[in-house]
Design an enzyme around this catalytic site. Structure first.
Site, short mmCIF file in Angstrom:
data_model
loop_
_atom_site.label_atom_id
_atom_site.label_comp_id
_atom_site.label_asym_id
_atom_site.label_seq_id
_atom_site.Cartn_x
_atom_site.Cartn_y
_atom_site.Cartn_z
N GLU A 36 40.87 -8.26 -34.65
CA GLU A 36 42.18 -8.00 -34.02
C GLU A 36 42.91 -6.92 -34.80
O GLU A 36 42.94 -6.95 -36.04
CB GLU A 36 42.99 -9.30 -33.98
N HIS A 37 43.44 -5.95 -34.09
CA HIS A 37 44.15 -4.80 -34.69
C HIS A 37 43.22 -3.94 -35.56
O HIS A 37 43.70 -3.14 -36.35
CB HIS A 37 45.37 -5.25 -35.51
N THR A 38 41.94 -4.12 -35.42
CA THR A 38 41.01 -3.30 -36.21
C THR A 38 40.57 -2.05 -35.45
O THR A 38 40.03 -1.13 -36.06
CB THR A 38 39.76 -4.11 -36.61
N SER A 70 51.65 -1.62 -4.62
CA SER A 70 51.26 -2.76 -5.45
C SER A 70 51.42 -4.05 -4.63
O SER A 70 52.52 -4.41 -4.23
CB SER A 70 52.16 -2.83 -6.69
N ALA A 124 49.76 -10.73 -20.86
CA ALA A 124 49.30 -11.95 -21.53
C ALA A 124 48.24 -11.64 -22.58
O ALA A 124 47.58 -12.52 -23.10
CB ALA A 124 48.76 -12.94 -20.50
N LEU A 126 45.54 -9.84 -22.01
CA LEU A 126 44.20 -9.69 -21.42
C LEU A 126 43.99 -8.27 -20.90
O LEU A 126 43.05 -7.99 -20.18
CB LEU A 126 44.00 -10.70 -20.28
N ASP A 173 40.60 -1.81 -25.53
CA ASP A 173 40.91 -2.41 -24.24
C ASP A 173 40.26 -1.65 -23.08
O ASP A 173 39.63 -2.24 -22.21
CB ASP A 173 42.43 -2.46 -24.02
N TYR A 223 54.00 -3.18 -32.39
CA TYR A 223 52.62 -2.67 -32.36
C TYR A 223 52.58 -1.27 -32.96
O TYR A 223 51.76 -0.97 -33.84
CB TYR A 223 52.12 -2.64 -30.90
P1 ADP Z 1 48.67 -6.46 -20.78
O1 ADP Z 1 47.94 -5.17 -20.76
O2 ADP Z 1 48.47 -7.23 -22.04
O3 ADP Z 1 48.43 -7.32 -19.58
P2 ADP Z 1 50.93 -4.70 -20.66
O4 ADP Z 1 52.38 -4.92 -20.89
O5 ADP Z 1 50.23 -3.68 -21.49
O6 ADP Z 1 50.24 -6.11 -20.77
O7 ADP Z 1 50.70 -4.28 -19.16
C1 ADP Z 1 51.30 -5.00 -18.11
C2 ADP Z 1 51.86 -4.01 -17.10
O8 ADP Z 1 50.78 -3.41 -16.37
C3 ADP Z 1 52.73 -4.67 -16.05
O9 ADP Z 1 54.07 -4.73 -16.48
C4 ADP Z 1 52.57 -3.73 -14.87
O10 ADP Z 1 53.40 -2.60 -14.99
C5 ADP Z 1 51.13 -3.27 -15.01
N1 ADP Z 1 50.22 -4.13 -14.21
C6 ADP Z 1 49.19 -4.86 -14.67
N2 ADP Z 1 48.57 -5.56 -13.68
C7 ADP Z 1 49.24 -5.25 -12.56
C8 ADP Z 1 49.11 -5.66 -11.20
N3 ADP Z 1 48.19 -6.54 -10.80
N4 ADP Z 1 49.99 -5.12 -10.31
C9 ADP Z 1 50.93 -4.24 -10.70
N5 ADP Z 1 51.10 -3.84 -11.97
C10 ADP Z 1 50.29 -4.33 -12.89
MG MG Z 2 48.26 -3.58 -22.11
#
Ligand code: ADP
Ligand code: MG
Length: 387
Positions: A36-38, A70, A124, A126, A173, A223
């Site tokens: 993690e973070h590497t 969306s 979350a 992921l 990622d 981050y």
């Molecule tokens: P993570 O990448 O950990 O899930 P982030 O904050 O980096 O969290 O990214 C989440 C953002 O990506 C959301 O706020 C949205 O803007 C966009 N996003 C991700 N999945 C969707 C989706 N299914 N529909 C619309 N936007 C999405």
């Molecule tokens: Mg993200």
């Protein structure tokens, strides 16, 4: 595989909005077993793409405007130009960010219509954002017939995140979302951008994610701060050895010789990264041997480091991890992702998964008045054309 329902919904919405027939693409989220973070410290990580996706319906248009819809937000966005500083829905920035990277290399000479939606929980840990970028990159590459190598798509997706979302993420990622392979995890060398797959054989155990359902607002600023702290530590070590380019060049011995290095914070951060890199090596060794007990111990050690040395955990994550310590059917648990919320990753005996969910739901709800969510995850293939 993603639910048919999801694909059907997206496939149907596209002609309603744009009166054309789209191609369908899918891009997965990811987990990271350890490391993690590497990634941004040019070290090793051990991710896998998972069976949670964003699905895209995409086609070129002659409307002279990019048109995005969306499904999950029920929002429509038209985009005339790819300039960064426009007031747009935030989700649109990821798509634009990707288009802008392609355009840097050569004029697009077309605009795109996109309908997308998914089942990766947002924010979350992921990497739904990476899935959004890598899926869009895969679609554009395919529709324009550019034949870019997968690694090029990864880098382009990562740049989109840097420039349009303002998160200076490492390469893991987007790499995982593109290079994922069914039933496999991989060890990724973030210095050379090369990887080595190995089968994930968990026998009677399963990987469960538990979503804290919190995301503290600190997440992206902290981050970027961690990146800066690591760079500060590298500058310090360079004064001792000019060959050092990143924390992955630093030995634990060197760190232990410099407990006063420029400040206590740099010391803690570097120590975590170097120890975490040793744990990634150890994890690939014990996974090869099928020694899941040892893998579980490493997960707990990683959590301890993220909590106390790298300081990116939070009370909700710590609580969920601590609750598993008295469950003999759980071999290991840790927070996963950037931190300050998101999910824990848990190695759980399959006969215990029902109780696991019940017990953690009750105790977490009692403590935080939030119902956590549970996801059983499996390694899946990376971003691709579906039909
Ligand atoms: P993570 O990448 O950990 O899930 P982030 O904050 O980096 O969290 O990214 C989440 C953002 O990506 C959301 O706020 C949205 O803007 C966009 N996003 C991700 N999945 C969707 C989706 N299914 N529909 C619309 N936007 C999405
Ligand atoms: Mg993200």
């Amino acid at each position: 595989m993603f639910p048919d329902q999801l694909k059907n919904k997206i496939e149907q919405k596209f002609p309603e909005l744009f009166h054309a027939k789209p191609n369908i693409y899918a891009a997965p989220g990811r987990i990271n077993i350890i490391g993690e973070h590497t990634d941004y410290n040019m070290g090793f990580v051990m991710p896998a793409a998972i069976d949670k996706y964003i699905v895209f319906a995409v086609q070129m248009n002659s409307a002279n405007v990019h048109r995005f819809y969306s499904i999950d937000y029920n929002q429509y966005q038209e985009v005339q130009s790819l300039g960064k500083d426009q007031k747009l829905y935030f989700w649109a920035k990821y798509l634009m960010g990707v288009l802008a990277q392609f355009e840097k290399e050569q004029p697009l000479n077309t605009c795109f219509d996109v309908v997308f939606g998914g089942d990766i929980p947002l924010g979350a840990g992921l990497s739904s954002s990476a899935a959004l970028e890598s899926g869009m990159a895969t679609a554009v590459n395919h529709l324009l017939g550019l034949n870019k190598e997968p690694l090029e798509l990864v880098k382009l997706a990562q740049k989109a995140e840097h420039e349009y979302a303002g998160v200076m993420c490492g390469i893991m990622d987007q790499y995982a979302s593109v290079f994922g392979k069914k039933n496999h995890v991989f060890k990724l060398d973030c210095r050379t951008n090369t990887h080595h797959y190995f089968p994930l054989e968990l026998g009677d155990y399963e990987l469960w994610l538990v979503n804290t359902k919190v995301k503290h607002s600190l997440a992206s600023s902290e981050y970027n701060d961690r990146r800066a702290e690591c760079e500060r530590a590298v500058s310090y070590f360079q004064t001792h050895d000019s060959g050092i380019q990143s924390l992955s060049d630093v030995s634990l011995e060197l760190i232990n010789q410099h407990p006063q290095m420029p400040d206590a914070v740099s010391y803690k951060r570097s120590k975590f990264i170097v120890e975490e890199l040793l744990r990634v090596d150890e994890a690939s060794r014990v996974l090869d041997l099928g020694n899941l007990e040892e893998l579980g111990k490493l997960l707990y050690q990683t959590h301890h480091g993220l909590q106390h040395e790298y300081e990116v955990s939070c009370q909700e994550l710590d609580f969920l991890v601590d609750e598993t310590r008295i469950m003999p059917q759980v071999l290991g648990a840790r927070m996963m992702g950037g931190g300050f919320g998101g999910c824990t990753l848990n190695l759980v005996h399959k006969d215990f998964s029902g109780d696991f969910e019940k017990k953690l739901t009750t105790s977490y709800q009692n403590k935080f008045s939030i119902a956590p969510e549970f996801y059983l995850v499996q390694p899946e293939d990376g971003a691709r054309l579906v039909s």
